[in-house]
Design a protein around this motif. Sequence first.
Motif, PDB file in Angstrom:
ATOM      1  N   ASP A  98       0.844  -1.190   0.000  1.00  0.00           N
ATOM      2  CA  ASP A  98       0.000   0.000   0.000  1.00  0.00           C
ATOM      3  C   ASP A  98       0.881   1.242   0.000  1.00  0.00           C
ATOM      4  OD1 ASP A  98      -2.403  -1.424   0.104  1.00  0.00           O
ATOM      5  OD2 ASP A  98      -2.266  -1.623   2.287  1.00  0.00           O
ATOM      6  N   LYS A  99       0.379   2.299  -0.606  1.00  0.00           N
ATOM      7  CA  LYS A  99       1.155   3.537  -0.676  1.00  0.00           C
ATOM      8  C   LYS A  99       1.397   4.108   0.716  1.00  0.00           C
ATOM      9  CE  LYS A  99       0.942   8.278  -2.447  1.00  0.00           C
ATOM     10  NZ  LYS A  99       0.148   9.258  -3.208  1.00  0.00           N
ATOM     11  N   ALA A 100       2.679   4.382   1.003  1.00  0.00           N
ATOM     12  CA  ALA A 100       3.034   4.941   2.303  1.00  0.00           C
ATOM     13  C   ALA A 100       3.547   6.367   2.187  1.00  0.00           C
ATOM     14  CB  ALA A 100       4.095   4.066   2.970  1.00  0.00           C
ATOM     15  N   GLY A 101       3.840   6.811   0.988  1.00  0.00           N
ATOM     16  CA  GLY A 101       4.345   8.165   0.801  1.00  0.00           C
ATOM     17  C   GLY A 101       5.210   8.281  -0.442  1.00  0.00           C
ATOM     18  N   GLY A 125      11.539   0.139   4.767  1.00  0.00           N
ATOM     19  CA  GLY A 125      11.407   1.412   5.455  1.00  0.00           C
ATOM     20  C   GLY A 125      11.576   2.529   4.446  1.00  0.00           C
ATOM     21  N   LYS A 126      12.537   3.418   4.702  1.00  0.00           N
ATOM     22  CA  LYS A 126      12.811   4.505   3.764  1.00  0.00           C
ATOM     23  C   LYS A 126      13.913   4.160   2.768  1.00  0.00           C
ATOM     24  CE  LYS A 126      11.403   8.245   6.884  1.00  0.00           C
ATOM     25  NZ  LYS A 126      11.859   9.493   7.562  1.00  0.00           N
ATOM     26  N   GLN A 127      14.544   3.005   2.964  1.00  0.00           N
ATOM     27  CA  GLN A 127      15.633   2.612   2.072  1.00  0.00           C
ATOM     28  C   GLN A 127      15.083   2.036   0.774  1.00  0.00           C
ATOM     29  OE1 GLN A 127      18.096  -0.600   3.454  1.00  0.00           O
ATOM     30  NE2 GLN A 127      19.747  -0.161   2.009  1.00  0.00           N
ATOM     31  N   ILE A 128      15.627   2.478  -0.357  1.00  0.00           N
ATOM     32  CA  ILE A 128      15.204   1.965  -1.662  1.00  0.00           C
ATOM     33  C   ILE A 128      16.184   0.911  -2.144  1.00  0.00           C
ATOM     34  CG2 ILE A 128      16.432   3.771  -2.967  1.00  0.00           C
ATOM     35  CD1 ILE A 128      14.096   3.679  -4.998  1.00  0.00           C
ATOM     36  N   ILE A 129      15.645  -0.150  -2.726  1.00  0.00           N
ATOM     37  CA  ILE A 129      16.461  -1.233  -3.284  1.00  0.00           C
ATOM     38  C   ILE A 129      16.013  -1.447  -4.723  1.00  0.00           C
ATOM     39  CG2 ILE A 129      17.094  -3.668  -3.104  1.00  0.00           C
ATOM     40  CD1 ILE A 129      16.200  -3.460  -0.117  1.00  0.00           C
ATOM     41  N   ILE A 130      16.938  -1.377  -5.657  1.00  0.00           N
ATOM     42  CA  ILE A 130      16.625  -1.654  -7.060  1.00  0.00           C
ATOM     43  C   ILE A 130      16.986  -3.105  -7.328  1.00  0.00           C
ATOM     44  CG2 ILE A 130      17.035  -1.044  -9.466  1.00  0.00           C
ATOM     45  CD1 ILE A 130      15.644   1.148  -7.836  1.00  0.00           C
ATOM     46  N   ARG A 131      15.975  -3.921  -7.562  1.00  0.00           N
ATOM     47  CA  ARG A 131      16.190  -5.354  -7.755  1.00  0.00           C
ATOM     48  C   ARG A 131      16.014  -5.715  -9.232  1.00  0.00           C
ATOM     49  NH1 ARG A 131      16.589  -8.656  -3.861  1.00  0.00           N
ATOM     50  NH2 ARG A 131      15.427  -7.327  -2.409  1.00  0.00           N
TER      51      ARG A 131
END
Length: 396
Positions: A98-101, A125-131
Motif C-alpha cells: 500500500d502507498k506509504a508516501g 522502510g525509507k531505504q530503496i532497493i533496485i532489484r
Amino acid sequence: MEFFLSDQTRFMVKLLLKLEIENGWEAEENSGVLEKPRKFKHLLSHSDKLSREDKGLFNLFNILKDLIPESTQSWEYFLEVYGRLVINSFEINDEEDDKAGWGLYLAPSLLNHSCVPNAEAEFSGKQIIIRVNVNIHSAALSDIFISYIGLSESTEKRREKLSKYYHFHCICLRCQGLKLSWKSVEDFNPKYTELIGQKDSVLQAVLDNARGKESDFLWSLRCPSCTGRPVKCSRDETYGVICTYCNKEVAKENIEIYHEVLTAVEQLITAKIIPMDGPQQCIELMTGIVYPYCESYIRCLELAVDNSLLQNNLQMAAEYGESLLSVCRRFCRGSSACIQLVLRLALLYKELGNLEKGMKLLEQAQVHAYSDTQLSFQVLNTIQLYHATNAREREE
C-alpha cells in the motif's frame, strides 16, 4: 486555526526548506555504482514544460508563497524545484504494497523507463532497493530499466501518462507495438525519441479509407509487361492474373516470385525478433515486384522510418517518410495519421536544416487539420517553432 495540507504540499515545504537551510542543491548521494556523486542540481526538471495555466500548480505555488515566502522565492525557482521533485520521486509502498508516501532518491533517479522493465524498486522502510529481475550481462545503468507508471493500460494511455507527467515519448519495445529487439546506436540522440512512432498508423488509415478499385492496390504486384502498373493479385491467386492496363496475363513465374517475396517479408515483420535494417531490406526485396501501395510495403515503410531514426540517420528517415506521405496523399489525405506524419517530417526537416521544405508541409497540413483542435494546435506550434528558428538564423 487549523487547515489541511496535502502530501504534495508537505513534501514541497520540507524540500524547499532543506534546499535553503542545508544547501540541499549541493547535497550528495552515492549508490556505490556511480562514478561521481549525484546531486539535486543534476536532476532533470523539465521546467519549460510547466505553465501557469495549470491551476493546481499555480495554487500550490501561492500556498507555498504564503507559508514559506523566502524559501519559495520566485515562480521560476519554484518550477525548478517542483519539476525535479515530480519527475524524479518514487512512490514508497509498505509491506502490504500500500502507498506509504513519496521519496526522492538522487542516484536511482538516473534509471530509465521501459514498459518492459527488467528491474523494480523495493523499499525497506525509507531505504530503496533496485532489484534486477533478469540475468543481464552488463552492470551499466543504461541497461537497467524500471517502470515509472502502472503497466496494465493500453499503449496509448501509457504514452499519454508518460508524456503528461514525465515529458517524453516512450519508444520501448512494448510501445513500438512490435515483438522486436532493435537497439539504437550507442550515440543515439535522445531528442529524436519524439520523432519515433505516432499515435495513428498510416496503414490502418489506408485500410479504413481504401474504397473500390483503390482497395485492389493493397494486394497488387507490378506488371512486368507495361510500366509497372498495379495488377491485383490476392494471396490465393496463382495464375490467370491479367493487367487491366495492357491486357496481358502475368506469367505464373512472376506470380510465384511475388508470393514468395510477400511471404518472406511477412515472416520477418511478424517475427519475434526483427533484425536491425530488416524493414529496409524488405523494401529493397519488394522493389520492382510488389506495388508500393501493397499492405506489406506500407507497413515496412512505417518500420523503416523508425528504424532509421534509431540509427540517427535522419536523411534516410525523411526519405522513407516522404514515400509514406505519398501513400497518405493517395488514400487518406487529411487524416489524423497523415497530419501526424507531416508533423514528424517537419521536425525532421528542421533538424536537417531544410526549413523551406518543412514549412510547405506544415502549410498544407494546416488546411486539413482545422477540424481536429489538438492536431491544429500542434501544427500551429510547429509553425511558430519554424518562425523562431528562422529568426535566430537571420540574427546569426
